[in-house]
Design a protein around this motif. Structure first.
Motif, mmCIF file in Angstrom:
data_model
loop_
_atom_site.group_PDB
_atom_site.id
_atom_site.type_symbol
_atom_site.label_atom_id
_atom_site.label_comp_id
_atom_site.label_asym_id
_atom_site.label_seq_id
_atom_site.Cartn_x
_atom_site.Cartn_y
_atom_site.Cartn_z
ATOM 1 N N HIS A 107 41.085 10.260 54.701
ATOM 2 C CA HIS A 107 41.514 11.286 55.559
ATOM 3 C C HIS A 107 40.214 12.365 55.505
ATOM 4 N N TYR A 108 39.963 13.298 56.706
ATOM 5 C CA TYR A 108 39.092 14.296 56.620
ATOM 6 C C TYR A 108 39.685 15.468 55.866
ATOM 7 N N ARG A 109 40.877 15.576 55.975
ATOM 8 C CA ARG A 109 41.574 16.746 55.420
ATOM 9 C C ARG A 109 43.077 16.487 55.060
ATOM 10 N N ALA A 110 43.505 17.355 54.318
ATOM 11 C CA ALA A 110 45.006 16.977 53.959
ATOM 12 C C ALA A 110 45.907 17.198 54.938
ATOM 13 N N VAL A 111 46.955 16.366 55.209
ATOM 14 C CA VAL A 111 47.686 16.535 56.371
ATOM 15 C C VAL A 111 49.201 17.065 55.919
ATOM 16 N N ASN A 112 49.464 16.986 54.349
ATOM 17 C CA ASN A 112 50.760 17.754 53.962
ATOM 18 C C ASN A 112 50.384 18.412 52.659
ATOM 19 N N PRO A 113 51.352 19.003 52.212
ATOM 20 C CA PRO A 113 51.111 19.997 50.972
ATOM 21 C C PRO A 113 50.979 18.973 49.666
ATOM 22 N N PHE A 114 51.282 17.481 49.905
ATOM 23 C CA PHE A 114 51.353 16.621 48.727
ATOM 24 C C PHE A 114 49.986 15.860 48.622
ATOM 25 N N MET A 115 49.096 16.249 49.561
ATOM 26 C CA MET A 115 47.779 15.431 49.588
ATOM 27 C C MET A 115 46.565 16.222 49.216
ATOM 28 N N ALA A 116 45.461 15.767 48.506
ATOM 29 C CA ALA A 116 44.319 16.149 48.225
ATOM 30 C C ALA A 116 43.182 15.114 48.631
ATOM 31 N N VAL A 117 42.235 15.566 49.082
ATOM 32 C CA VAL A 117 41.151 14.687 49.515
ATOM 33 C C VAL A 117 39.848 14.653 48.762
ATOM 34 N N VAL A 118 39.652 13.423 48.219
ATOM 35 C CA VAL A 118 38.615 13.072 47.001
ATOM 36 C C VAL A 118 37.283 12.529 47.867
ATOM 37 N N ALA A 119 36.071 13.423 47.045
ATOM 38 C CA ALA A 119 34.762 13.200 47.662
ATOM 39 C C ALA A 119 34.062 13.135 46.446
#
Length: 223
Positions: free
Chosen positions: A169-181
């Protein structure tokens, strides 16, 4: 035997006795086995600041999760809140074979800064049940709330083999998600803010409370 040799042997004996009284090397709590002397359960440990390393020396890609905690209005930083955090290791296991299954191995506590900031250093979680994720319990003076954050890769990020099924995902789509890079050090990083109003309020749970008390009685050996 001359007096000289008697004194020499006496001093050698005293030196050996003193050396035997030296304290054992310090072993931090995360390296102690449950039930061993000095062991404290992860959720009972004292936070030392707004940073915690859950996995010093642990094999696996290094990972940092940072962000802020906000109060129920979603805007006011929740400063000096206690955070208890745990997750699976790089292989997706919460405990080593033979260790108590109810005690997560990669776990620890911190206290948010006055601005609600936190920094969690660890290894990148492997796949346990569902997508890789981190469990969080945040306690203020009045109450405690729990949640979990699922970790997803940023598109194009090279991830460990076990992550192949996790949708980028390019960005979090809900409050329970974090994007890792990937970060500049070659490890992984994610930024995520926790909002108190979106977390589950911890209500009295006799079964859970009894389990925690039993685990404390059975496994802790503070001194």
């Amino acid at each position: 035997m001359t007096r000289h040799w008697i004194r020499t042997f006496a001093w050698l004996g005293l030196a050996v006795a003193i050396m035997s009284l030296k304290p054992a090397p310090y072993v931090p709590p995360w390296k102690r086995a449950p039930g061993s002397t000095g062991y404290v359960l992860p959720w009972n440990r004292e936070p030392t600041g707004d940073r915690v390393d859950l996995a010093p020396g642990e094999p696996g890609p290094r990972f940092v999760l940072s962000g802020r905690v906000y109060d129920v209005d979603g805007r006011t930083p929740l400063g000096h809140a206690r955070m208890y955090v745990y997750h699976a290791d790089a292989q997706g296991n919460y405990a080593r074979p033979g260790d108590p299954a109810d005690i997560p191995r990669l776990a620890g506590v911190l206290r948010t800064s006055a601005r609600g900031e936190f920094f969690i250093h660890s290894v990148l979680p492997g796949v346990a049940e569902g997508p890789p994720h981190i469990h969080v319990r945040i306690s203020s003076d009045e109450e405690s709330r729990v949640t979990m954050v699922n970790l997803v890769p940023y598109p194009g990020t090279v991830m460990p083999r076990g992550w192949s099924h996790v949708e980028p995902h390019y960005r979090a789509v809900n409050p329970f998600m974090a994007v890792v890079a990937r970060d500049s050090s070659g490890g992984y990083r994610a930024v995520h803010d926790f909002k108190y109003d979106g977390m589950t309020l911890v209500t009295p749970d006799r079964a859970r409370d009894s389990l925690m008390r039993e685990l404390t009685r059975r496994w802790e050996r503070r001194k």
